[in-house]
Design an enzyme around this catalytic site. Structure first.
Site, PDB file in Angstrom:
ATOM      1  N   CYS B 144      28.173  -0.208  27.502  1.00  0.00           N
ATOM      2  CA  CYS B 144      28.868  -1.116  26.507  1.00  0.00           C
ATOM      3  C   CYS B 144      30.034  -0.517  26.127  1.00  0.00           C
ATOM      4  CB  CYS B 144      28.926  -1.897  25.305  1.00  0.00           C
ATOM      5  SG  CYS B 144      28.324  -3.010  25.070  1.00  0.00           S
ATOM      6  N   ASP B 213      26.977  -0.910  15.888  1.00  0.00           N
ATOM      7  CA  ASP B 213      27.960  -1.499  14.661  1.00  0.00           C
ATOM      8  C   ASP B 213      27.277  -1.149  13.245  1.00  0.00           C
ATOM      9  OD1 ASP B 213      27.144  -2.906  17.834  1.00  0.00           O
ATOM     10  OD2 ASP B 213      27.887  -4.231  16.901  1.00  0.00           O
TER      11      ASP B 213
END
Lengths: 330, 330, 330, 330, 330, 330
Positions: B144, B213
């Site tokens: 990512c 996250d």
């Protein structure tokens, strides 16, 4: 191959046909592991039918020439030498057992047809054997688009078992989309996910079933890139990992130490040219396959039965002959 | 919130501003874990500056009202309650230690600014701390597009260490392309691969570095779908797996048993509408994140130091207060 | 079977006897894996002695009819088809090698008696082979009451080795009590524990030795409920886990994908009726067996030698014939 | 203790009451980890109320005498010193912070009542926190009969989640029967199995939840015999293993190297006297507990929040004081 | 053996020679696994050439006498019975297939020479097969000084592959020094380390390659002390572990349950006498070998091909005959 | 440092003494982790006694100058900054709590002496705490020659427990010989083995106990080369692995990302010059230490109690202050 022809001259008309077959394999007019193997074996049957050999020794020489031409058409195809070896092993045994010229021809044709026949039924047979391992209610994860793996799933489904399938999209070429289409057509409950969502859903999976491009002598499986990653996830989650593979996918070369080479495919399968131009210097690596180690595989489903991966060498021994002695088969 | 305003009347002008901030967070005009947390803390500073409270108790009541409004703007954001709790914990302690009204205001503003300051410098600090773990010649795999992870890589590169990076494309939204652009711009040697090629290249990787996250109280890391799969691969290959995460990503809620919810995103990120229409019945599942268990994580790099994942609870305890007692903070 | 009899008429008196044997197996007048296999093979010997076949082909037809009747008497018994296949494989080979009618009869009788003989000596032979692996001073844990496992322990003890045995009580039927009685009678130092104390004592154990109800083609072992749990404990403690199993316990069916079915026994073995009446709605589950995966098994001790579990398929191949070709044996 | 009384004379009437309490604990009139701890803390409250100390130092001396008497009433109970330490740690801190005699009395009483209050609510709080980790449809396996574990299950059930429970019978004393009764009464779908069937059903289990008799400083859990075996099975199947434990079950002694002793219970819980008489020489071993290592535990649910087992030492540090300095608390 | 000679008398002159050979093996004038096996097989060839047997049965008796004498010369040597069995298995088969006296003699001589020939070429063949698994740039760790392992490394080097080797010094006798000398002479980049530095460098190693003193039927490898420790390190670091072993190192005895005994060597290899005198009571333990379990071995490279360790039993079955039936070979 | 002296002039006589101490540390007249730390703390005590500071701020400035000089004397020593930080953390807290100049001096001296005192008693205390984990009859393996590890073993022995010790010789410098001498003198049953025999004997070992040169913030242990290899072996055999380490061995630097550097020692410790001359081109690598990962360590025994390795960061937090904030301590 031209030199050989000049040497053998006009009489060897069968060689023309065999060379034509080799050409078709080389130029990929004939493709797919199964078709390649069957076509090559056809070459041996033609040799048996048309060789003008006068005695057993001459006949074997002819067979070996054909074998060599056929095998060298695509040296990296695993199924090709397997088809040849399947026939040659049995013909050479018949010769050692004292068979005469005509008997050798007949044996060649009989065994060649047997191989072709088995190959045609292999996928179906794998479906039948593998489906016995599927339970009603099973959730199955599959990767890429393998006829053998789908045969197991669809056979179980047609037996009335309720199956749910997770299909990965299989980047970069999205073969998972074909898998989805096939399963939707069968009326099977199918869920498409990106490749990297595999671990997220693994806890709810009962079995992973994938195909194989090749099976090494130690039971390692060469298959579509991503397979070994899924196997790692299954292993750590305690989920069964099954490989469905026809026996002609088993690679005798690997017993002799040779590695199966992993093809690097074109970067533009992964990104467009725009991206490459914009990001000068980036290397886009696109390996076609990876290798799943035998420790992460529970069972291999073949058309001849189910084996643990460590028994792959038994298939190679029993079906295609023993270890490094293969050299003199062609 | 209207009802509250009618009740409190004109005097509570700070509430207007706090509600405006909450609105901006709710409607995602303010986005990103760091910005959300900083903006919320601004709300507390405004409360401190504008509250017309007459004594300490009234002041705390005002602060708690602001806190409640802010936290409920986006209940699933991890950083938001952390920002609030960071301030409230210290102000409540000052109150218990006997601080007077003006001192409480000052403490609120001081601590609020400290939090905002730390947040701004967190990525840079993580880069500095994390880069100490990178050796010259290291091959790093990232997934990512994480500012914190890239900060570590780029800082090491700028220190003159030779780094090679494998970047996954990160389906379905290809954030890996942004990572590649960023690293190419820095002059770092970068290789783009499809997500499922991770295991194929893992043997040649020295370290995996990803962002987060959220970090749960037991050290589990919530991050972009695919992270846990890469961690499984790294674990089985004996490759170090590092997470770079600002401390406001640590989730105090999980100590109280609450799970971090995994968002399911739109199927059309994965396939086009054509495909869905053609394959009636297929479910396209598109989870945004997955959870990597602490056993597969070697270290978490925060702006306050490096910890093993099992020590995540120390961050929660030391920085944001202890366990389930949080209830009375807002 | 009645229809067959009408068709074959009076002359086929051997069929009466074979059917009588099948009846005894079906009604469990004949029980125990070893006795069932031996009795079934007796049926083939009777066929050989009494068949009125006129030529080789007729004779084989008779043999196959008997085989079918016998095998279908108890389709789930593993040893039964093994006994039949042991004889049929060798007789069919003799036929293919050109043996004449009388030679086929003799071969049937000779091979049949060999199987029966081997079966009688199997337990003793396993004891002898297995005892070589036991060292003076070994602490052994066993589960349930297996003749083969006890044969290993007692043989080692009689060789003068000092052995200490942990015996589990083996709920729900306490077969461990029988084990204790047998070992106490031999003068062996034995400790009885509840099943769930296994992990508590595992650190002090040198070897686990258990029997088997069936061994699958991938080396998985079906045995008394609890065996796989003990294997898990042994695996995690680094303790050797041995299975003692006669070769006729190896299940050829599993190579063809068929699973061994696990019997659910009566709840009243676990609780009394009182309890069931009092706790309406509770389900009492009482599986008789579980499956230990090959990864948790170090060695299988058979009367033909010691093998790693992954080589189970060699026993099936060498002793009872190869993979799915079995179909035409009966 | 007699000598102490002679020395301190008539004035120390509180000691009489404290000794009475100690007596009740010693003779097991007061039983159960929670009740023992609360009763002991009552002893400190009585000391606070009735001590005739003239200054702070005298008062602390009185408290320490009471502490010593209470702790030595049952040296192996884990909860007892925890209760004492909870109070003493806070009182000693108040003393160091300059609190005067009356303030010390008040602090003792306040903190003592707080501990008692927390203890009463701990099971309920654990249920509430733990239930947040239970999902609708979860299949849970539990062992023995733990109030804390059942609190989690029943709370989740009452929240409307559909739960299925596997309950082990828990030999030798069949506490699983009580668990079944409790769950049936709640209307929960419960299945009773013998202890050794755990691995057979583990694949279909989502979570294991058990209680604890003690939690060591490294996160190891002492619980009913069989717990560590179930944990081994869960670990190998990738099933989450949760422990529900009140914080007063955490053992500060283990930080100082002391081991928790495992009680050996009477053989006649396992077999009847008949069996022992008949099988002279057999040892029947009946350990009450075993130790589950932290590596096999995912989370510990306490009334103060959820922690990974490696953070057990934080509970000991934060709630009951730091490491080996405990010596001077009593 | 004297008694036998007296009984058989003058005519058996071949026995004199065979006994002389046995004597040379016993007194270690003939040493080394390969030489011992070849010399013993010479004994059978002599028997074939000089036996005065009148018929097939007498001839086999003579062969068996020679076999017994030769095998008992050094009962613990693994290669010795393998050489004998290699010949005897094939001669006995020829006898069963109806070969006559002279044919049996010829077969004995032919097969004997084949074995000797294979043995001479085994190391070279292993080098050739194994080198195919070595990639350009590989970093290889080796232990002790094994001809087979070095053959793989040197062959790969001579093929132009760049190889770096870590060689352990191999206490107590420093055979690693010989390895270093050999590799330096070849111009290979070699690094000498103490045995205990293996784990420190393992992360940078691509493959471990060691030899074997014996390979058990389950694939376990007996080799120089320290090998199993290196394998443990490689296993945990995900590094491939290869064993290079001639097939005559495979131990048929272990299929019959016999263990390979580990020799304890003289303490003075480890410390000098001074040390022993000074430290009365210290035991210096000096085992020559240890056993590496098959789970930690990836491949075994033999002169007949590459196998996974679990397939060791196939070598024993195919090359040297099946399981415990060996008894009647001599 | 000269420049500093010129600037501060004659009055700062304490700096002379501090610089003298730093010189002794730098030139290794003062050696050993414990002595270095104590000597450095002496430097702070001298500063407290002799500083001519007029107010609190000046005093702290003096302390920080001394700290800086002392810490930079040997930047890689782990214990040195720990000693300084231990004192500084407490003095700075006293300052923040409002302590006056004289109180600060007293606190510095008091805390400094406390640290020195603790350090002197640490080994003894570790012995006492650790010995509680040793059972009568335990077989212990140790590596190299660690005072802390031996303290545990000898204390247990003196408590009357029967202990057997395996001591590795510890190449290249044979420190194991010193260990043997020490244990023989105590009358402990000790067996000397070469380093690579560790795995061979591991099955019979109950506990491994080693010392530490440094403990990283994630619980990784830096110790004599070979330690991590032994830990790998213990891990795979399920044997407990204990580290005995004084708290001043815990490395706060590692929380800030800094790695502990591994020293490469002289090749002539491994081979003589002769060998190097003869084998031109060979590299002899001689790392002094390796790093054992926390996953392979069960417990760390410190003088303040027993912790799991993941709690190392608690020692760093509680004893020496929190994470990266250390910068402003000197």
């Amino acid at each position: 191959m031209g030199a050989v022809f000049q040497f053998w001259g006009e009489k060897l008309s069968f060689l023309r046909k065999v060379e034509k077959i080799a050409e078709d394999i080389k130029t990929m007019r004939v493709r797919g592991a199964a078709r390649i193997a069957r076509t090559a074996v056809e070459g041996l049957i033609i040799t048996a039918e048309e060789s003008e050999a006068k005695n057993e020794e001459e006949y074997l020489k002819d067979l070996k020439i054909s074998s060599k031409i056929l095998v060298s058409a695509r040296p990296t195809a695993v199924s090709l030498p397997n088809g040849i070896r399947y026939v040659m092993k049995r013909v050479l045994k018949a010769y050692r057992d004292g068979a005469k010229l005509e008997e050798l021809r007949e044996e060649t044709i009989r065994v060649g047809r047997e191989f072709i026949q088995n190959s045609f039924k292999a996928i179906e047979k794998i479906g039948e054997i593998g489906a016995r391992r599927i339970r009603d209610g099973d959730v199955i994860l599959t990767h890429c688009n393998s006829s053998a793996a789908l045969s197991v799933i669809i056979t179980a489904h047609r037996q009335g078992k309720k199956i749910t399938v997770y299909a990965t999209e299989t980047r970069p070429r999205f073969q998972g989309h074909i898998t989805v289409e096939r399963l939707v057509r069968e009326g099977i409950d199918v869920r498409l996910i990106v490749d990297s969502a595999v671990n997220y859903y693994m806890d709810g999976v009962d079995k992973v079933i994938v195909g194989a491009d090749a099976v090494a002598s130690n039971g390692a499986v060469v298959n579509k890139i991503g397979t070994s990653l899924i196997a790692a996830s299954a292993y750590l989650s305690g989920v069964n990992f099954f490989v469905a593979a026809e026996t002609y996918k088993f690679s005798p070369e690997t017993t002799a130490g040779r590695l199966i080479e992993i093809e690097q495919r074109d970067p533009t399968e992964v990104v467009d040219r725009e991206f490459l131009k914009k990001n000068k210097g980036v290397k886009v690596l696109n390996p076609a396959f990876d290798v799943t180690p035998p420790q992460h595989i529970d069972l291999i489903i073949t058309e001849r039965g189910i084996i643990p991966p460590q028994a792959a060498i038994i298939i190679l021994t029993e079906v295609f002959g023993w270890f490094v002695e293969e050299e003199d088969m062609y």
